[in-house]
Design a protein around this motif. Sequence first.
Motif, short mmCIF file in Angstrom:
data_model
loop_
_atom_site.label_atom_id
_atom_site.label_comp_id
_atom_site.label_asym_id
_atom_site.label_seq_id
_atom_site.Cartn_x
_atom_site.Cartn_y
_atom_site.Cartn_z
N VAL A 217 46.12 -15.00 0.67
CA VAL A 217 46.82 -15.94 -0.21
C VAL A 217 48.32 -15.89 0.07
CG1 VAL A 217 47.44 -16.44 -2.60
CG2 VAL A 217 45.06 -15.89 -2.02
N ARG A 218 48.87 -14.70 0.08
CA ARG A 218 50.31 -14.57 0.28
C ARG A 218 50.72 -15.07 1.67
NH1 ARG A 218 48.70 -9.62 -2.28
NH2 ARG A 218 49.49 -9.55 -4.43
N ARG A 219 49.96 -14.70 2.68
CA ARG A 219 50.31 -15.09 4.06
C ARG A 219 50.23 -16.59 4.25
NH1 ARG A 219 47.14 -16.48 7.93
NH2 ARG A 219 45.26 -15.53 6.99
N GLU A 220 49.15 -17.22 3.79
CA GLU A 220 48.97 -18.65 4.02
C GLU A 220 50.04 -19.47 3.29
OE1 GLU A 220 47.07 -20.50 5.88
OE2 GLU A 220 45.70 -19.01 6.70
N VAL A 221 50.35 -19.08 2.06
CA VAL A 221 51.38 -19.81 1.31
C VAL A 221 52.72 -19.71 2.02
CG1 VAL A 221 52.66 -19.93 -0.86
CG2 VAL A 221 50.18 -19.57 -0.89
#
Length: 315
Positions: A217-221
Amino acid sequence: MNPLDLPFSRTAHDRAAHRRAEPGLVERLRADPTTGVLVVHRGRLAAVGRDIPRAALLPAPGQPDGLWLFLGESDGAAHLALVLPEDGDPPPPRGAAGWSGLREIAQAQVDALAAGEPGAGLVHGLSVEAVALAGWHATHRRCGRCGGPTAVVQAGWARHCPVEARDTYPRTDPAVIMAVVDDDDRLLLGHAATWPAGRFSTLAGFVEAGEAMEDTVRREVAEETGVVVGTSLEDVVYRGSQAWPFPASLMLGFRARAVATAVRTDDEEVTDARWFTRPELSAAASVGEVGLPGRHSIARALIEEWFGARLPGSW
């Protein structure tokens, strides 16, 4: 979000995995007049109703040859999928009006579920399972190790390589999809490079090897929009999941809190991303300035959970 409210996540049948190894199971069920079958061709289902298509659960006896798969059972009756060969353009089987994709069928099925129509949940769950399993067989006809042909075993739930003496089972690719919200309770939506103008949705991406879902989640955002999601446990919260057999994904839904809100899109996957207040999103959707995902998607469920009510319009 209640997982039961997510389309593609409802089921009313028992997959009865304990029966898959029964000798001659599929052959016996094909001849049983109480057995229902969903017919699949090139990822589409035989459907009834031309204007509002619904998957057709047809009698198994008399259906043509093809790849037969055991889906499970309910109320004493068994259910199969029949996957027709991809070559050719067969007419829909007797009792069906045509062929429809799962996305086309989904909305009518969701409406039927919401209305409490008898049998709606059964056909809905079977349809997702049939399309997903048919898609897996289409891409696993040969062994991933030696390249030799594999044979269907366990009533369609495995393929056996005689050279390697090993079975391969269906796999699903995990992907995250997230409603990103900031401290002002605004929602972040993105526009994918391949979409028509005005189409917006929640951000999403596949889980990489060795990666936790929360880190995805953190990486894709960050990769797609430059927005930074917090690192505490409360900053990424799981909300529900939805099977997404296009061709073989499981969408894992999250609510994420942004701690840095400046937007900088990657311009490869995402070409535009915007923060919306509730009044802004409602107004934009009402006049067609923003097109939102269809009601069959977990993306729409995540958006409307944040909004607190149903929103107008869809793709």
